[in-house]
Design an enzyme around this catalytic site. Structure first.
Site, PDB file in Angstrom:
ATOM      1  N   CYS A 103      -2.995 107.539  -3.206  1.00 53.76           N
ATOM      2  CA  CYS A 103      -4.079 106.873  -2.465  1.00 53.76           C
ATOM      3  C   CYS A 103      -3.963 106.982  -0.951  1.00 53.76           C
ATOM      4  O   CYS A 103      -4.819 106.465  -0.233  1.00 53.76           O
ATOM      5  CB  CYS A 103      -4.166 105.431  -2.921  1.00 53.76           C
ATOM      6  SG  CYS A 103      -4.343 105.353  -4.716  1.00 53.76           S
ATOM      7  N   HIS A 154      -6.108  98.516   3.524  1.00 58.46           N
ATOM      8  CA  HIS A 154      -6.082  99.264   2.262  1.00 58.46           C
ATOM      9  C   HIS A 154      -6.720  98.373   1.190  1.00 58.46           C
ATOM     10  O   HIS A 154      -7.575  98.814   0.453  1.00 58.46           O
ATOM     11  CB  HIS A 154      -4.647  99.648   1.915  1.00 58.46           C
ATOM     12  CG  HIS A 154      -4.533 100.532   0.722  1.00 58.46           C
ATOM     13  ND1 HIS A 154      -5.237 101.711   0.613  1.00 58.46           N
ATOM     14  CD2 HIS A 154      -3.817 100.414  -0.426  1.00 58.46           C
ATOM     15  CE1 HIS A 154      -4.953 102.276  -0.559  1.00 58.46           C
ATOM     16  NE2 HIS A 154      -4.108 101.513  -1.204  1.00 58.46           N
ATOM     17  N   HIS A 209     -12.154 101.509  -5.261  1.00 53.04           N
ATOM     18  CA  HIS A 209     -11.004 102.243  -4.729  1.00 53.04           C
ATOM     19  C   HIS A 209     -11.190 103.719  -5.078  1.00 53.04           C
ATOM     20  O   HIS A 209     -11.058 104.116  -6.232  1.00 53.04           O
ATOM     21  CB  HIS A 209      -9.716 101.688  -5.334  1.00 53.04           C
ATOM     22  CG  HIS A 209      -8.475 102.247  -4.710  1.00 53.04           C
ATOM     23  ND1 HIS A 209      -8.501 103.237  -3.748  1.00 53.04           N
ATOM     24  CD2 HIS A 209      -7.157 101.940  -4.899  1.00 53.04           C
ATOM     25  CE1 HIS A 209      -7.265 103.530  -3.386  1.00 53.04           C
ATOM     26  NE2 HIS A 209      -6.436 102.759  -4.065  1.00 53.04           N
TER      27      HIS A 209
END
Lengths: 387, 266
Positions: free
Chosen positions: A152, A281, A315
């Site tokens: 990620c 994040h 996400h």
């Protein structure tokens, strides 16, 4: 840029202003249980450019859809005439590339030989490099290229690759970004780790219980900063670090995240108080947000406004770094510190200044965090060009 | 552009017939015959036992070559930024996940899932070495070795610090083997340093080049070079093994290759 918020910058900015989420709870592919996902509308309908039809897969369709927005091709064309094809690099992030095509091909194996269907093209779909090869060919570029695949943080880290290559004189410009698309590997994989929420994700909320997987394609053309014009957005800091702690859990104190943020500030020559907004994040898993809260508190304290936009987009994994870089640029350019969506009450254990309402104010510098499995951390600082 | 100048301080190698740099140096230098036997790889002792059991071949391979290169360079691994580069990552693990996802019960193992990320070897490297410095993991299909090399070289020249490159590939089982026939695992690691030291083995001078990439003279070694992307670095290792001034062109992308001048320091 294209995400569940829509194709192009305009619907993205509209969604940020309206605090609209693109996450929907629905059926997808052959997944039986209900999913809350940030799906991009119309990906399967994208017709691949004829000469690049062998790259056809969900990830590259999404890449092409992203490339077709916001006059991006014209900007790359202008850079190509200015610098030449060999002087432009392509550095893209992805976590799962076009693995969906292998997932489907495995269902269609020959019952006797076990062979995959003859039509399956591993190289141009499943292999991690496929999206960078596609984009490089799409624009006829001939400079250095690779894919960064660090889960990620992938498409945040490509900004660092481009920076180093431009600074070292290898290239004059770079096409960076990230593309990740829905697939069974991540939908079932994150579920196996019990990290997926049963409803649209609620970053930093007291009730958060996991992430919502999304998909996106985001691209940025980077050039040398000395030619920046007023209104341009500058990449002023890149900070990278490793947790050296665990494969799928962040360091509980957020030590790696602290180091990434400090390194980005050092490179930008800025103090924490110079940052006007932090794009977190903020995946909405209990442990990720807790670690990031600690890390942000230890670098910035409780004053700096921050939010996660994963409640908007979901996400988007390997694309998240580039998606949130683009959102950071939109924030700077439109004097908008966007509030999170989905969350209603900050976790009472947390101390950060989480935005529950949009703020209209001039922003000088914005920091964006991206952290991934394997303890891979990257923070970016973007700044407005001096008028 | 002007050539980038830097130094090779350590080498790690694991490939058929070359279990480590000392054996590889003899084979590539033409002082020993190339016998393409696949050498065994030890379990990574640097990992805690709980982690050691979970890891696949790419972790064992990258840890073996990375630690070998750092040992030769006499450098503390916790002080080295790392660039991992691999075309397919953990191919065996990928096959098992795909098999599960195509079965009626799609319950995947959480360990298989977190091991499926391309940067899993980098994550385990951090756990084993305690290194908190930046680490990246790249892929460029057949061009994966030079992708890693360009990034490692850029890091050394921009940070002024040494960097460890780890390029490694493993083989897919069938049915993906038929589409990506990498026959066996192989890996090359290099400690690259900005300044010459008493450990430096050779000085490199690197520039992009549109010319034809070099080949290995030995047919069996050339087959290794062309069939395993990480082995695209073998011409550079051969020049280092011969300990003579040399120039090699390593294969990167279509008309963008790397011309490397090699000047031994010893």
């Amino acid at each position: 840029m294209t995400s569940a918020l829509g194709a192009g910058l305009e619907p993205t900015l509209d969604a940020l202003r309206a605090r609209r989420s693109g996450i929907m709870c629905k059926h997808w592919e052959t997944v039986e249980a209900g999913l809350c996902i940030g799906e991009v509308a119309g990906v399967d309908d994208v017709v691949m450019r004829a000469d690049l039809a062998h790259y056809a897969c969900r990830n590259n369709r999404l890449a092409q859809l992203g490339l077709e927005q916001d006059q991006f091709a014209a900007a790359v064309g202008a850079a190509t005439s200015r610098y030449g094809r060999r002087r432009i690099g392509v550095f893209l992030g992805t976590s799962t590339s076009g693995i969906l095509s292998s997932e489907i091909a495995y269902r269609q194996r020959d019952p006797h030989s076990g062979a995959l269907p003859a039509s399956h093209d591993y190289r141009h779909t499943h292999n991690s490099y496929s999206v960078a090869a596609f984009v490089r060919e799409y624009f006829g570029l001939q400079g250095p290229a690779f894919v960064v695949s660090t889960a990620c943080s992938s498409s945040a880290k490509v900004f660092g690759n481009a920076w180093r290559m431009i600074a070292g004189g290898w290239i004059d410009a770079a096409l960076v970004g990230g593309v990740d698309s829905l697939c069974l590997t991540t939908l079932y994989g994150f579920r196996s780790l019990q990290l997926v929420s049963d409803q649209p994700c609620r970053p930093f909320d007291a009730e958060r219980n996991g992430l919502s997987i999304g998909e996106a394609a985001a691209f940025v053309l980077l050039e040398r900063g000395d030619a920046a014009a007023p209104g341009n957005v500058l990449l002023t800091g890149v900070g990278e670090s490793s947790d050296a702690y665990h494969m799928s859990s962040p360091h509980p104190e957020g030590l790696g995240a602290v180091e990434a943020m400090r390194a980005a500030l050092r490179m930008a020559g800025l103090q924490p108080e110079d940052i006007d907004y932090i794009n977190l994040h903020g995946t909405a898993t209990p442990s990720n947000d807790a670690a990031e809260n600690r890390a942000v508190m230890s670098v910035f304290g409780a004053a700096t406004p921050c939010s996660s936009t994963k409640g908007h987009t979901g996400h988007t994994l390997g694309a998240a770094g580039a998606v949130e870089a683009v959102i950071s640029a939109l924030a700077l350019g439109n004097e908008l510190a966007p509030a999170g969506v989905g969350s209603t009450r900050l976790d009472p254990q947390f101390g950060v200044h989480y935005l529950f309402d949009n703020r209209s104010q001039p922003l000088r510098h914005v920091l964006s965090n991206s952290f991934g499995f394997g303890g891979s951390n990257c923070s970016l600082v973007f700044s407005g060009a001096a008028p | 552009m002007n050539g980038v100048r830097l130094y090779v301080d350590g080498i790690g190698l694991h490939a058929p017939g070359m279990a480590g740099w000392s054996q590889g140096c003899e084979v590539l230098g033409g002082r020993a015959a190339f016998v393409a036997e696949v050498p065994p790889l030890a379990a990574p002792q640097a990992l805690p036992p709980t982690e050691r059991r979970r890891v696949g071949l790419p972790v064992r391979l990258s840890m073996a070559i990375g630690l070998e290169a750092a040992r030769q360079a006499q450098v503390d691994v916790a002080t080295l930024a790392t660039v991992f580069s691999s075309t397919g990552g953990d191919c065996d693990n990928c096959h098992h996940l795909l098999d599960t996802l195509a079965s009626p019960d799609r319950t995947v193992s959480p360990t298989r899932f977190h091991n499926s990320v391309h940067n899993a070897p980098s994550g385990y490297w951090g756990i084993a070495t305690g290194c908190r410095l930046p680490s990246t993991t790249l892929c460029a299909y057949d061009a994966t070795f030079c992708a890693g090399l360009t990034e490692a070289v850029s890091q050394v020249s921009q940070t002024g610090e040494a960097c460890l490159l780890l390029a490694y590939d493993t083989a897919y089982p069938e049915p993906l083997y038929a589409l990506r026939p990498i026959p066996h695992a192989a890996g090359i690691a290099l400690v690259l340093a900005p300044k010459q030291s008493e450990r430096s083995l050779a000085r490199l001078e690197i520039v992009p080049d549109a010319g034809l990439p070099g080949r290995m003279e030995d047919a069996a070694l050339e087959q290794l070079r062309t069939r395993v992307p990480a082995a695209r670095g073998l011409p550079l290792l051969q020049a280092l093994a011969r300990q003579q001034p040399a120039e090699v062109v390593l294969e990167y992308l279509d008309a963008f290759h790397l011309r490397i001048g090699v000047m031994p320091c010893i």
